[in-house]
Each structure stands twice: as C-alpha cells, then as structure tokens.
Design a protein around this motif. Structure first.
Motif, PDB file in Angstrom:
ATOM      1  N   PRO A  51      66.518 118.336  32.058  1.00 37.12           N
ATOM      2  CA  PRO A  51      66.397 119.159  33.166  1.00 37.12           C
ATOM      3  C   PRO A  51      65.658 118.299  34.564  1.00 37.12           C
ATOM      4  N   TRP A  52      66.208 118.839  35.751  1.00 37.66           N
ATOM      5  CA  TRP A  52      65.826 117.987  36.889  1.00 37.66           C
ATOM      6  C   TRP A  52      66.017 119.091  37.886  1.00 37.66           C
ATOM      7  N   TYR A  53      64.893 119.195  38.660  1.00 38.07           N
ATOM      8  CA  TYR A  53      65.022 120.353  39.838  1.00 38.07           C
ATOM      9  C   TYR A  53      63.639 120.315  40.611  1.00 38.07           C
ATOM     10  N   SER A  54      63.863 120.980  41.709  1.00 33.27           N
ATOM     11  CA  SER A  54      62.680 121.327  42.592  1.00 33.27           C
ATOM     12  C   SER A  54      61.883 122.441  42.496  1.00 33.27           C
ATOM     13  N   ASP A  55      60.699 122.715  43.097  1.00 33.96           N
ATOM     14  CA  ASP A  55      60.190 124.021  42.758  1.00 33.96           C
ATOM     15  C   ASP A  55      60.738 125.089  43.139  1.00 33.96           C
ATOM     16  N   GLU A  56      61.684 124.889  44.292  1.00 31.51           N
ATOM     17  CA  GLU A  56      62.198 126.112  44.958  1.00 31.51           C
ATOM     18  C   GLU A  56      63.401 126.545  44.158  1.00 31.51           C
ATOM     19  N   GLN A  57      63.980 125.883  43.174  1.00 29.44           N
ATOM     20  CA  GLN A  57      65.314 125.852  42.711  1.00 29.44           C
ATOM     21  C   GLN A  57      65.046 126.377  41.152  1.00 29.44           C
ATOM     22  N   PRO A  58      66.110 127.136  40.694  1.00 31.61           N
ATOM     23  CA  PRO A  58      65.944 127.321  39.234  1.00 31.61           C
ATOM     24  C   PRO A  58      66.064 126.183  38.323  1.00 31.61           C
ATOM     25  N   VAL A  59      65.922 126.494  36.868  1.00 30.40           N
ATOM     26  CA  VAL A  59      65.743 125.057  36.323  1.00 30.40           C
ATOM     27  C   VAL A  59      67.430 124.409  36.180  1.00 30.40           C
ATOM     28  N   LEU A  60      67.395 123.194  36.654  1.00 28.50           N
ATOM     29  CA  LEU A  60      68.908 122.851  36.555  1.00 28.50           C
ATOM     30  C   LEU A  60      69.026 121.908  35.434  1.00 28.50           C
ATOM     31  N   TRP A  61      70.033 121.839  34.435  1.00 27.86           N
ATOM     32  CA  TRP A  61      70.134 121.006  33.494  1.00 27.86           C
ATOM     33  C   TRP A  61      71.389 120.132  33.649  1.00 27.86           C
ATOM     34  N   TRP A  62      71.129 118.835  33.137  1.00 28.38           N
ATOM     35  CA  TRP A  62      72.357 117.719  33.635  1.00 28.38           C
ATOM     36  C   TRP A  62      72.674 117.156  32.521  1.00 28.38           C
ATOM     37  N   SER A  63      73.914 116.627  32.603  1.00 30.47           N
ATOM     38  CA  SER A  63      74.337 115.374  31.719  1.00 30.47           C
ATOM     39  C   SER A  63      75.253 114.534  32.438  1.00 30.47           C
ATOM     40  N   PRO A  64      74.954 113.762  33.134  1.00 31.16           N
ATOM     41  CA  PRO A  64      75.653 112.852  34.107  1.00 31.16           C
ATOM     42  C   PRO A  64      76.707 111.896  33.486  1.00 31.16           C
ATOM     43  N   ASP A  65      77.584 111.537  34.270  1.00 31.08           N
ATOM     44  CA  ASP A  65      78.679 110.475  33.953  1.00 31.08           C
ATOM     45  C   ASP A  65      78.858 109.814  35.261  1.00 31.08           C
ATOM     46  N   PRO A  66      78.526 108.397  34.897  1.00 36.80           N
ATOM     47  CA  PRO A  66      77.815 107.795  33.923  1.00 36.80           C
ATOM     48  C   PRO A  66      76.528 108.117  33.626  1.00 36.80           C
ATOM     49  N   ARG A  67      75.860 107.614  32.376  1.00 37.68           N
ATOM     50  CA  ARG A  67      74.295 107.743  32.140  1.00 37.68           C
ATOM     51  C   ARG A  67      73.637 106.350  32.235  1.00 37.68           C
ATOM     52  N   MET A  68      72.736 106.385  32.803  1.00 39.28           N
ATOM     53  CA  MET A  68      71.783 105.007  32.997  1.00 39.28           C
ATOM     54  C   MET A  68      71.123 104.853  31.813  1.00 39.28           C
ATOM     55  N   VAL A  69      71.321 103.672  30.984  1.00 41.03           N
ATOM     56  CA  VAL A  69      70.510 103.478  29.950  1.00 41.03           C
ATOM     57  C   VAL A  69      70.173 101.976  30.025  1.00 41.03           C
ATOM     58  N   LEU A  70      69.001 101.694  29.243  1.00 41.57           N
ATOM     59  CA  LEU A  70      68.619 100.464  28.775  1.00 41.57           C
ATOM     60  C   LEU A  70      68.633 100.161  27.457  1.00 41.57           C
ATOM     61  N   LYS A  71      69.207  99.268  27.104  1.00 43.56           N
ATOM     62  CA  LYS A  71      69.300  98.423  25.960  1.00 43.56           C
ATOM     63  C   LYS A  71      68.112  97.585  25.691  1.00 43.56           C
ATOM     64  N   PRO A  72      67.198  97.923  24.834  1.00 42.73           N
ATOM     65  CA  PRO A  72      65.779  97.036  24.685  1.00 42.73           C
ATOM     66  C   PRO A  72      65.836  95.664  25.068  1.00 42.73           C
ATOM     67  N   ASN A  73      67.019  95.074  24.148  1.00 45.35           N
ATOM     68  CA  ASN A  73      67.157  93.622  24.313  1.00 45.35           C
ATOM     69  C   ASN A  73      67.517  93.045  25.721  1.00 45.35           C
ATOM     70  N   ASP A  74      67.954  94.105  26.632  1.00 43.37           N
ATOM     71  CA  ASP A  74      68.424  93.574  27.842  1.00 43.37           C
ATOM     72  C   ASP A  74      67.452  93.670  28.944  1.00 43.37           C
ATOM     73  N   PHE A  75      66.101  94.185  28.369  1.00 39.06           N
ATOM     74  CA  PHE A  75      65.067  94.422  29.356  1.00 39.06           C
ATOM     75  C   PHE A  75      64.995  93.009  30.098  1.00 39.06           C
ATOM     76  N   HIS A  76      64.754  93.023  31.534  1.00 39.50           N
ATOM     77  CA  HIS A  76      64.695  91.809  32.290  1.00 39.50           C
ATOM     78  C   HIS A  76      63.370  91.535  32.444  1.00 39.50           C
ATOM     79  N   CYS A  77      62.834  90.517  31.777  1.00 43.48           N
ATOM     80  CA  CYS A  77      61.286  90.153  32.087  1.00 43.48           C
ATOM     81  C   CYS A  77      61.418  88.620  32.774  1.00 43.48           C
ATOM     82  N   SER A  78      61.350  88.847  34.070  1.00 41.54           N
ATOM     83  CA  SER A  78      61.300  87.818  34.971  1.00 41.54           C
ATOM     84  C   SER A  78      60.081  86.822  34.603  1.00 41.54           C
TER      85      SER A  78
END
Length: 245
Positions: A51-78
């Motif tokens: 879910p992702w929406y604002s107070d004045e909106q109904p509840v909006l349900w999303w499945s975006p394309d593409p999807r942002m993911v973090l593979k844990p081994n790819d975490f960038h520890c500077s």
C-alpha cells in the motif's frame, strides 16, 4: 483494458503475474480499497503488492515494474560509513534494539522530514495495521539508541525467507544507513536473498539497490516465500555490524 478492482474486506487481490497493470495510465496500480485490514495486508505482501497512498486518498495497492530491490551482499558500505559503523559499534553506550519499541520507530518514520516531500504516506491507519502484524510476528523494527535517545532506525515486514523494507529515518547523520547495514548483515547471515525496497530513489541506489523487472521479482519472491529451511530469529544486537568491519 480491465478495470482496477475495488476490494472489500474479504476480497482477494488480483495476481500481478496474471493481471498486470489493469490501467496502463496508472502503471503499477493493482487495486483500491477503503481500508487496510491486517490479513489483507499480509496477503498483499505474499503477492508482491504493497500500500502507498496519502490521507486524502483511498488505499492504493501497488506492484510496480520495475521493482527496486537490495541484494544484501550488494549493500554499499563506503569507507566513511564503515567508520560510522565502527564508531557506533565501539561506543559502549550505543545500542541496536530489535523489536524493542515498534510504535516509536514507525512514528519516527512517519514524522521525519524528508527532502522534496510534504506530508507522509504513513497514515494512522498504516501505523495501526503494521502494529497489528508486528504483534503477529510479521513486522519488525530496528532502532539505534545513543545516549538514551533513538537516533535512527527502520521497520520492515518479513514472511518466510523474504524481507520487505518499509521506511527508515535518521535524527543523526548516517543513522538510517547503519540500520540498513545491520538489516543487510542479518539477511546475509540468514540466507535472505533480497530486501524489497519497492520504489526507486537516489538514496537507495547509492546504498546498492537496483531495479528488477517485475516478473523476475515476483518469481524470486515465490522462491523466497517457499524457503522452508529459513526460520530466522529477530533476536540480535549491534554485534551483527561486525560483518562490515
């Protein structure tokens, strides 16, 4: 073009694998509802919907394309972040608290000011729903505590071998990054293949997250949810950060 469905309390979500983007003019929007129900929220996550929406909106349900993911081994520890992690780890008064005060963490995420953003999508209804699934063991919080004060943290949802990052906050530079470093290290230790970051931001990309085609994300999601060998424990502390030191 099919119509975006309006969900009642007992209705099931359309499967994004079978009915992607009912309305191409609103890419990623899967369904709409009047309220959020905890059981429905858990069903949504298992289908790769959030879910992702604002107070004045109904509840909006999303499945975006593409999807942002973090593979844990790819975490960038500077190098600079590693120094911050070391300082936090070596501070005898600093603590990483897991599930100690979920309410405080989600409220901090809701009220933290963010660049180029007015208001918050973390409404009172969102807080109530996630607090309920926290009490059921599906939502978790990480909080950095320094000199008795919470300086940063995050909350997430975990089902099977899948972790869904929800929101982070910082009251001190790099505090949320340290929390994400801790979550990434925990995921590596527990064989969690990816952290769902939902939508792309410059900040997440700088931390190592990358966009993944929705089909690939949903396929990996089902593999992760079916990993019966993963029974993770959410009892850990700042010792987990030694992975990055």
């Amino acid at each position: 073009m099919s119509q975006i469905c309006w969900l009642g309390p007992q209705d099931s979500f359309p499967n994004p694998l079978l009915t992607p983007d009912p309305d191409p003019s609103v890419p990623g929007l899967i369904a709409v509802s009047e309220r959020i129900y905890p059981a429905q929220l858990l069903q949504a996550y298992q289908l790769g919907i959030f879910p992702w929406y604002s107070d004045e909106q109904p509840v909006l349900w999303w499945s975006p394309d593409p999807r942002m993911v973090l593979k844990p081994n790819d975490f960038h520890c500077s190098n600079s972040l590693q120094k911050c992690i070391r300082h936090f780890y070596e501070d005898a008064q600093a603590e990483l608290l897991v599930d100690a005060d979920f309410g405080a963490v989600i409220r901090a995420c809701a009220t933290s000011a963010r660049k180029d953003q007015d208001g918050t999508w973390i409404t009172h209804e969102i807080m109530d729903a996630y607090t309920t699934i926290h009490e059921q063991g599906y939502a978790h919080s990480l909080a950095l505590v320094e000199q008795g004060e919470i300086t940063g943290g995050l909350y997430c949802v975990a089902i099977g071998g899948m972790v869904y990052g929800e929101s982070m906050f910082s009251r001190k530079p790099n505090a949320s990054k340290i929390a994400l470093a801790a979550l990434s290290a925990w995921c590596i230790e527990n064989q969690v293949a990816m952290i769902d970051c939902q939508q792309e931001t410059k900040h997440l990309r700088s931390m190592g997250a990358r966009p993944l085609p929705r089909l690939e994300f949903l396929q990996q999601l089902q593999i992760s949810l079916n990993q019966s060998n993963i029974v993770p424990s959410w009892k850990f502390n700042k010792q987990i950060l030694t992975h990055w030191l």
